[in-house]
Write a protein that holds these residues in place. Structure first.
Motif: not given
Length: 480
Positions: A309-314
């Motif tokens: 989630n952190f990497a994708y949405y960031g």
């Protein structure tokens, strides 16, 4: 031409209803369930994708600062975190189908209302409500589909469901490219299209079956039996000749004539994870996720969800705005994002093939490793060509990883807490999706795109290591 039903053997009468579903080939009824759930999934993705393009448009029209843009990017994920946890709990209490339809209605109406927002504060409030619906839908939809999919291709079916995300994000990119630049109110028309999920909720509520496993846990055996027989008829497979309905979860048709006391141990053992006994399994509930039987699975799953989630949405919430800030026109940044989005489709296709041949863990870890490398390379890209090549690689690997993660998640827990476990894993991941859009502007000011995507690459590696501790359930019964 309808296949002639095969005769039911004596051994078939000893199969539980879930086992009877698992033995079936993929039929038109499976296809309708997958398509019906997938359309809802695509509409979800369209809504999430739209905000990344609206942010770039409103930055110019409302003179938003990067900090205000980050609020707009994150507030929906606050709602999604809450929605995911509550949606999973509700789905284990009132049913997968009912919660799925309700979530579509909530976020569809709130998205349509966002078209009328006259200030940032109003838009933020509506995006929070949108997030409540979006967050609850995804784990519930994947749980519903996984509980019907034949065991041999369950992972592949869930990856195909997740592939509808790419369709929805592609729709968002097309709407952004063709509609938002037309006028100052283009973003309002984009949000107005978000009313479609509210109308589709009616179709979902009436057209999709309820989970057989859920119905059994609630003692609604007649309904469960009718649904299984409907799927068996669709596959041309004869239902067992013994017509008595099962008295409780996991009971076989042959056991229906036995006393409930005699059948109880078999029922409990089927709800327990591999290597456990009924006596070891506490009553289903949130505390069960961190009990001695499941805490390792839960920890690994939550960390994987957090990293992805952190990497994708960031990355993907900010890519249109970062490209625009880097000197691209608004239309050009939307065009590049559209091309990068198309690369999601081959990622899903490859994951759908590998998930049943390599297995869940190997596929998920490989795609996460590819995501980490692609993220770092994207941050170092300078030419238009390298931005597109590395962006497409990041998109392909990242969305393939998402497909594998959604295939793994419902398999981690037994039926009684499956939606709850999936919902709380998604909710924990949403914490990362809240933090990442807020952190990206800070990282960008400190070290540019290189630092932003180096950090995102690091979180992909965290997710990869965590994924290696998940159970491998390829081809196994969901309650093994």
């Amino acid at each position: 031409m309808t296949a002639r039903p095969q005769s039911a053997s004596e051994s078939e009468t000893s199969l539980t209803r879930p086992e009877r579903l698992d033995r079936l080939p993929f039929t038109r009824k499976h296809g309708r369930l997958l398509t019906g759930s997938g359309i809802g999934w695509a509409l979800d993705a369209m809504d999430v994708g739209l905000i990344s393009f609206v942010m770039a448009a409103l930055a110019a029209q409302w003179q938003l600062t990067q900090t205000e843009q980050s609020w707009l990017g994150s507030i929906g994920f606050v709602g999604m975190a809450l929605g995911a946890s509550l949606g999973g709990l509700l789905a284990d209490k009132i049913g997968r189908r009912s919660v799925f339809a309700l979530t579509l209605l909530v976020y569809g109406v709130a998205t349509g209302a966002s078209a009328l927002a006259g200030s940032l504060a109003v838009l933020l409030a509506l995006r929070f409500v949108v997030g409540l619906g979006l967050g609850a839908e995804l784990p519930v939809a994947s749980t519903l589909v996984s509980e019907f999919a034949p065991a041999k291709i369950r992972g592949r079916v869930v990856v195909i469901l997740e592939a509808f995300w790419a369709v929805g994000w592609l729709l968002a990119a097309l709407i952004a490219y063709f509609i938002i630049p037309l006028s100052d109110d283009g973003w309002r028309w984009a949000f107005a299209l978000g009313l479609v999920p509210a109308l589709y909720a009616i179709v979902i509520r009436r057209g999709l079956p309820e989970s057989v496993r859920f119905l059994e846990t609630k003692g609604r055996d007649a309904e469960a039996e009718a649904i299984v027989r409907d799927f068996e008829a669709s596959a041309g497979v004869a239902s067992p000749s013994v017509l008595e309905t099962e008295p409780a979860t996991g009971a076989t048709v042959a056991q229906a004539s036995q006393a409930s006391q005699a059948s109880q141990p078999s029922q409990e053992s089927q709800a327990a994870p591999a290597g456990t006994t009924a006596e070891q399994l506490p009553a289903p509930g949130l505390s069960h996720l961190f009990g001695p039987l499941l805490r390792r699975r839960t920890a690994a799953l939550w960390l994987t969800w957090f990293g992805v989630n952190f990497a994708y949405y960031g990355a993907f919430i900010w890519i249109p705005s970062l490209l625009h800030d880097g000197g691209f026109t608004l239309v050009k940044s939307f065009q590049f994002t559209l091309i990068i989005t198309i690369a999601q489709l081959p990622g899903y296709a490859l994951a759908a093939v590998l998930i049943e041949t390599w297995g869940r863990r190997a596929t998920l870890a490989t795609f996460l490793a590819g995501s980490a490398v692609s993220a770092v390379m994207f941050g170092q890209a300078e030419s238009d060509t390298m931005i597109l090549v590395t962006g497409c690689a990041l998109s392909m690997f990242n969305l393939g990883a998402w497909g594998a993660l959604y295939a793994v998640t419902p398999e981690v827990y037994p039926t009684q807490i499956r939606a709850t476990g999936a919902g709380w894993a998604a909710a924990f991941g949403r914490i990362a999706s809240i933090v990442a859009p807020l952190l990206v502007p800070v990282l960008f000011r400190s070290g540019g795109l290189g630092l932003v995507f180096a950090v995102l690459g690091g979180t992909f590696l965290l997710a990869m290591v965590s994924a290696l501790f998940l159970p491998e359930m390829a081809g196994e019964d969901l309650d093994e």
